[in-house]
Design an enzyme around this catalytic site. Structure first.
Site, short mmCIF file in Angstrom:
data_model
loop_
_atom_site.label_atom_id
_atom_site.label_comp_id
_atom_site.label_asym_id
_atom_site.label_seq_id
_atom_site.Cartn_x
_atom_site.Cartn_y
_atom_site.Cartn_z
N TYR A 143 -12.92 26.81 -36.97
CA TYR A 143 -13.52 26.28 -38.32
C TYR A 143 -12.73 26.48 -39.43
O TYR A 143 -12.65 24.89 -39.76
CB TYR A 143 -14.45 27.94 -38.91
CG TYR A 143 -15.07 27.40 -40.09
CD1 TYR A 143 -16.18 27.55 -40.41
CD2 TYR A 143 -14.93 28.60 -41.59
CE1 TYR A 143 -16.54 26.72 -41.53
CE2 TYR A 143 -15.11 28.12 -41.92
CZ TYR A 143 -16.40 27.45 -42.45
OH TYR A 143 -17.20 27.80 -44.22
N VAL A 186 -21.55 40.22 -47.97
CA VAL A 186 -22.52 40.48 -49.13
C VAL A 186 -24.16 41.24 -48.38
O VAL A 186 -24.40 42.24 -48.38
CB VAL A 186 -22.69 39.70 -49.79
CG1 VAL A 186 -23.80 40.05 -50.52
CG2 VAL A 186 -21.12 39.03 -50.38
N ASN A 188 -24.31 42.13 -45.15
CA ASN A 188 -24.29 43.04 -44.19
C ASN A 188 -24.77 44.35 -44.99
O ASN A 188 -25.26 45.27 -44.96
CB ASN A 188 -23.08 43.24 -43.71
CG ASN A 188 -23.47 42.69 -41.56
OD1 ASN A 188 -24.02 42.00 -41.39
ND2 ASN A 188 -22.30 42.38 -41.60
P1 NAD Z 1 -25.01 27.86 -43.20
O1 NAD Z 1 -24.92 28.58 -41.89
O2 NAD Z 1 -26.59 28.84 -43.88
O3 NAD Z 1 -25.73 26.87 -43.46
C1 NAD Z 1 -25.41 25.77 -42.54
C2 NAD Z 1 -26.65 24.94 -41.88
O4 NAD Z 1 -26.01 23.49 -41.31
C3 NAD Z 1 -27.60 25.19 -41.45
O5 NAD Z 1 -28.70 24.70 -42.20
C4 NAD Z 1 -27.90 25.40 -39.81
O6 NAD Z 1 -29.31 25.09 -39.55
C5 NAD Z 1 -26.72 23.52 -40.00
N1 NAD Z 1 -26.02 22.48 -38.66
C6 NAD Z 1 -25.55 24.08 -38.01
N2 NAD Z 1 -24.25 22.92 -37.59
C7 NAD Z 1 -24.83 21.69 -38.01
C8 NAD Z 1 -25.22 20.04 -37.13
N3 NAD Z 1 -24.36 20.26 -35.29
N4 NAD Z 1 -26.20 19.72 -36.89
C9 NAD Z 1 -26.55 20.04 -37.86
N5 NAD Z 1 -27.38 21.07 -38.85
C10 NAD Z 1 -26.58 22.28 -38.15
O7 NAD Z 1 -23.83 27.87 -44.71
P2 NAD Z 1 -24.18 28.29 -45.51
O8 NAD Z 1 -23.14 29.54 -46.21
O9 NAD Z 1 -24.97 27.38 -46.59
O10 NAD Z 1 -22.80 26.90 -45.95
C11 NAD Z 1 -22.94 25.46 -45.90
C12 NAD Z 1 -21.53 25.02 -46.43
O11 NAD Z 1 -20.79 25.29 -46.99
C13 NAD Z 1 -21.14 24.88 -44.71
O12 NAD Z 1 -20.69 24.00 -44.88
C14 NAD Z 1 -20.12 26.13 -44.95
O13 NAD Z 1 -18.37 25.79 -44.28
C15 NAD Z 1 -19.79 26.03 -46.30
N6 NAD Z 1 -18.72 26.50 -46.89
C16 NAD Z 1 -19.89 27.57 -47.25
C17 NAD Z 1 -19.62 29.63 -48.09
C18 NAD Z 1 -20.18 30.13 -48.24
O14 NAD Z 1 -19.59 31.33 -48.56
N7 NAD Z 1 -21.60 30.62 -48.02
C19 NAD Z 1 -17.99 29.11 -48.11
C20 NAD Z 1 -17.59 27.97 -47.76
C21 NAD Z 1 -17.70 27.13 -47.27
N1 UDP Z 2 -16.45 42.46 -44.03
C1 UDP Z 2 -16.53 43.71 -43.36
N2 UDP Z 2 -17.59 44.34 -43.36
C2 UDP Z 2 -18.56 43.91 -43.18
C3 UDP Z 2 -18.41 42.44 -42.72
C4 UDP Z 2 -17.21 41.71 -43.29
O1 UDP Z 2 -15.25 44.68 -43.91
O2 UDP Z 2 -19.57 44.57 -42.23
C5 UDP Z 2 -14.92 42.02 -44.02
C6 UDP Z 2 -14.12 41.07 -43.28
O3 UDP Z 2 -13.49 41.64 -42.25
C7 UDP Z 2 -13.67 40.50 -44.94
C8 UDP Z 2 -14.60 40.13 -45.50
O4 UDP Z 2 -15.61 41.61 -45.46
O5 UDP Z 2 -12.33 40.72 -44.71
C9 UDP Z 2 -15.25 39.13 -46.43
O6 UDP Z 2 -16.22 38.87 -44.40
P1 UDP Z 2 -16.49 37.53 -44.51
O7 UDP Z 2 -17.15 37.25 -43.23
O8 UDP Z 2 -17.99 37.82 -45.70
O9 UDP Z 2 -16.33 36.26 -45.10
P2 UDP Z 2 -14.97 35.57 -44.55
O10 UDP Z 2 -13.39 36.57 -44.70
O11 UDP Z 2 -15.20 33.77 -44.21
O12 UDP Z 2 -13.82 35.66 -45.99
#
Ligand code: NAD
Ligand code: UDP
Length: 311
Positions: A143, A186, A188
């Site tokens: 990722y 969040v 979880n």
């Molecule tokens: P999510 O998993 O809810 O959404 C991702 C969407 O992409 C899903 O609908 C999934 O079905 C679709 N998808 C995955 N692989 C695919 C593929 N190969 N072809 C077509 N569709 C595909 O996640 P999200 O939280 O909505 O994240 C959306 C974007 O934002 C992602 O690119 C993620 O990396 C980025 N992002 C999100 C966060 C966050 O905190 N939510 C943080 C950093 C980056």
């Molecule tokens: N985390 C936790 N309990 C859970 C899920 C996640 O303590 O049930 C912790 C995880 O180890 C990380 C932080 O919460 O340190 C944020 O995790 P998340 O997967 O939400 O996002 P990211 O690590 O990608 O920031």
């Protein structure tokens, strides 16, 4: 405006669909439904300005659009680690295909990148100029490195082909429509608390994150697409919390009697993460408005309703 939103049935994508549809724009939502759900965008199905396409971004597609919002990629560690090779393919080939499409039709392209490009950061808080500390061979690498090469592709398309790109580094975002089994912290904690279970702290719970409410995030995304700044630009809430503090906030709102239990810290789990958002303030006039305390309430209510429906 004809918009293509890849990953449009996912958590962030579906909120963006709402936002653009409410502004009376045309939206094509493209998704392979790996972590997305039709129910997230069901209110727009049948609307004359809305189209839904089941498609995987690792395959090319031809469409006529003005803007591409490229969000397709699983974001939660348990989902992106389910098939890490597919995650890397989605990040590289998916972004390559969508940049190719943007180039052919002259569309502006926005990449949903991530704070994960900073890895386990030695610089804190993180400015956009920080180049990160990322393990190339760990379980998060598919990722983290996937998003890093996706960013690289954007800037090479800009340099080689004059493509109009926007790169957004999203920090931990939460809100309604996260999946109950999403696995991120969040959702979880809220699901565990609503089910009367102990909250699972990974490690000692002293690691920090900064949580942005989804409405704030979408506002930043729209401003970036509409503005003249290419980025990369951090969009996130700069208020940092330890994971233990987050657990206490959630527990106290739902059931103060619940216990917290320790689980092993996953490999390469970043110790700290907090965005510097000076650039977003300066260039986009953006800063988050919703505090964690405020944003948790609608999120908890949404999970309460969702769990009721599925019980
Ligand atoms: P999510 O998993 O809810 O959404 C991702 C969407 O992409 C899903 O609908 C999934 O079905 C679709 N998808 C995955 N692989 C695919 C593929 N190969 N072809 C077509 N569709 C595909 O996640 P999200 O939280 O909505 O994240 C959306 C974007 O934002 C992602 O690119 C993620 O990396 C980025 N992002 C999100 C966060 C966050 O905190 N939510 C943080 C950093 C980056
Ligand atoms: N985390 C936790 N309990 C859970 C899920 C996640 O303590 O049930 C912790 C995880 O180890 C990380 C932080 O919460 O340190 C944020 O995790 P998340 O997967 O939400 O996002 P990211 O690590 O990608 O920031």
């Amino acid at each position: 405006m004809r918009n293509l939103i890849t990953g449009g049935a996912g958590f962030l994508g579906s909120h963006l669909v709402d936002r653009l549809m409410q502004k009376d724009e045309e939206v094509i939502c493209l998704d392979n439904y790996f972590t997305g759900r039709k129910s997230n965008i069901s209110e727009w199905i049948g609307h004359p300005k809305f189209e839904l396409i089941r498609h995987d971004v690792t395959e090319p597609i031809k469409l006529e659009v003005d803007r591409i919002w490229h969000l397709a990629c699983p974001a939660s560690p348990i989902h992106y680690q389910f098939n890490p090779i597919k995650t890397a393919k989605t990040s590289f080939l998916g972004t390559y295909n969508m940049l190719g499409l943007a180039r052919r039709v002259g569309a502006r392209f926005l990449l949903a990148s991530t704070s994960e490009v900073y890895g386990d950061p030695e610089v804190h808080p993180q400015p956009e100029s920080y180049r990160g500390c990322v393990n190339t061979i760990g379980i998060r690498s598919c990722y983290d490195e996937g998003k890093r090469i996706a960013e690289t592709l954007c800037f090479d398309y800009e340099r080689m082909h004059g493509s109009e790109v926007r790169v957004m580094r999203i920090f931990n975002t939460y809100g309604p429509r996260m999946l109950p089994n999403d696995g991120r912290v969040v959702s979880n904690f809220i699901v565990q608390a609503l089910q009367g279970k102990s909250l699972t702290l990974y490690g000692d719970g002293n690691q920090t994150r900064s949580f942005c409410y989804v409405d704030d995030l979408i506002e930043g995304m729209v401003r970036l697409m509409n503005g003249n700044t290419t980025g990369p630009i951090n969009i996130g809430n700069p208020n940092a919390y330890t994971i233990r503090q987050l657990a206490e906030l959630v527990r106290d709102r739902i059931n103060p009697k619940l216990e917290m239990i320790s689980k092993p810290l996953p490999q390469d789990d970043p110790l700290q993460r907090q965005p510097m958002i000076d650039l977003a303030k300066q260039e986009l006039g953006w800063e988050p408005k919703v505090s964690l305390e405020e944003g948790l309430q609608p999120t908890i209510e949404w999970f309460r309703e969702t769990l009721k429906k599925h019980s």
